[in-house]
Design an enzyme around this catalytic site. Structure first.
Site, PDB file in Angstrom:
ATOM      1  N   HIS A  22      -6.014   1.023   2.700  1.00 52.81           N
ATOM      2  CA  HIS A  22      -5.950   0.984   4.124  1.00 52.81           C
ATOM      3  C   HIS A  22      -7.301   0.334   4.699  1.00 52.81           C
ATOM      4  CE1 HIS A  22      -8.174   5.103   4.871  1.00 52.81           C
ATOM      5  NE2 HIS A  22      -8.851   4.278   3.856  1.00 52.81           N
ATOM      6  N   CYS A  68     -14.868   2.229   5.673  1.00 53.03           N
ATOM      7  CA  CYS A  68     -13.570   2.424   5.841  1.00 53.03           C
ATOM      8  C   CYS A  68     -13.087   1.320   6.855  1.00 53.03           C
ATOM      9  CB  CYS A  68     -12.893   3.543   6.383  1.00 53.03           C
ATOM     10  SG  CYS A  68     -12.739   4.967   5.095  1.00 53.03           S
ATOM     11  N   HIS A  92      -9.760  -1.501   1.392  1.00 53.99           N
ATOM     12  CA  HIS A  92     -10.316  -0.665   0.393  1.00 53.99           C
ATOM     13  C   HIS A  92      -9.092   0.431  -0.135  1.00 53.99           C
ATOM     14  CE1 HIS A  92     -11.271   1.987   3.578  1.00 53.99           C
ATOM     15  NE2 HIS A  92     -11.069   3.007   2.650  1.00 53.99           N
ATOM     16  N   HIS A 135      -7.484   4.218  -2.057  1.00 50.51           N
ATOM     17  CA  HIS A 135      -7.924   5.510  -2.510  1.00 50.51           C
ATOM     18  C   HIS A 135      -6.736   5.912  -3.369  1.00 50.51           C
ATOM     19  CE1 HIS A 135     -10.529   6.422   0.549  1.00 50.51           C
ATOM     20  NE2 HIS A 135      -9.926   5.559   1.433  1.00 50.51           N
ATOM     21  N   ASP A 169       3.194   3.965  -2.734  1.00 46.89           N
ATOM     22  CA  ASP A 169       2.107   3.561  -3.827  1.00 46.89           C
ATOM     23  C   ASP A 169       2.065   2.239  -4.202  1.00 46.89           C
ATOM     24  OD1 ASP A 169       0.900   4.249  -6.100  1.00 46.89           O
ATOM     25  OD2 ASP A 169       2.720   4.022  -7.406  1.00 46.89           O
ATOM     26  N   HIS A 170       0.867   1.775  -4.128  1.00 43.17           N
ATOM     27  CA  HIS A 170       0.593   0.481  -4.407  1.00 43.17           C
ATOM     28  C   HIS A 170       0.875  -0.672  -3.144  1.00 43.17           C
ATOM     29  CE1 HIS A 170      -0.082   1.845  -8.497  1.00 43.17           C
ATOM     30  NE2 HIS A 170      -0.487   0.631  -8.783  1.00 43.17           N
ATOM     31  N   GLU A 196      -8.046  12.778  -0.289  1.00 41.22           N
ATOM     32  CA  GLU A 196      -8.009  11.205   0.052  1.00 41.22           C
ATOM     33  C   GLU A 196      -9.435  10.791  -1.074  1.00 41.22           C
ATOM     34  OE1 GLU A 196      -8.083   8.258   3.809  1.00 41.22           O
ATOM     35  OE2 GLU A 196     -10.162   9.155   3.596  1.00 41.22           O
TER      36      GLU A 196
HETATM   37 NI    NI Z   1     -10.688   5.017   3.388  1.00 44.17          NI
END
Ligand code: NI
Length: 134
Positions: A13, A32, A38, A40, A78-79, A123
């Site tokens: 995100h 962020c 990037h 998580h 996911d992914h 997160e």
């Molecule tokens: Ni983040």
């Protein structure tokens, strides 16, 4: 009685407010706001609160909950890049808070009304949010 199923999913995100300058985004969101996104490793706990069914001894069959989480959450997020791949976040910033609200709304629609629902979303190892519809 409360029961819980835990899943993990990996998503990318970027937190970014398009009305702000790059400097202000960096100031507010730090890393962020990195333009190249990037990832998580999210951990999701889904807590169901309800009566124990006298016929099964379960609150909810956790296998059924597992299938709902797989079909509705893992398959969807996911992914994925939450900003680019997921229409849920086309207009909504994919902060942990907003992701938890989106997940709660999806799961709420799949569960019987006799259950109360709460989701906890980690997160990072140290940052967690919780949403129960309020
Ligand atoms: Ni983040």
């Amino acid at each position: 009685m409360k029961v819980c199923r835990r899943i993990t999913f990996n998503s990318a995100h970027r937190l970014f407010n398009s009305h702000w300058s790059d400097e202000k985004n960096l100031e507010v969101f730090g890393k962020c706001s990195n333009p190249n996104f990037h990832g998580h490793n999210y951990v999701l706990e889904t807590w169901i609160d309800g009566p124990i069914d006298q016929e099964t001894g379960y609150v909810i069959d956790l296998k059924k909950l597992k299938d709902i989480l797989n079909d509705e959450i893992s398959e969807r997020f996911d992914h994925r890049n939450l900003n680019l791949d997921c229409p849920e976040f086309a207009e909504l910033k994919p902060s942990a808070e907003n992701i938890a609200v989106v997940i709660w709304n999806i799961l709420r629609s799949k569960l019987e009304t006799k259950f109360s629902l709460s989701v906890k979303l980690w997160e990072t190892e140290n940052n967690v949010v919780e949403y129960n519809g309020i």
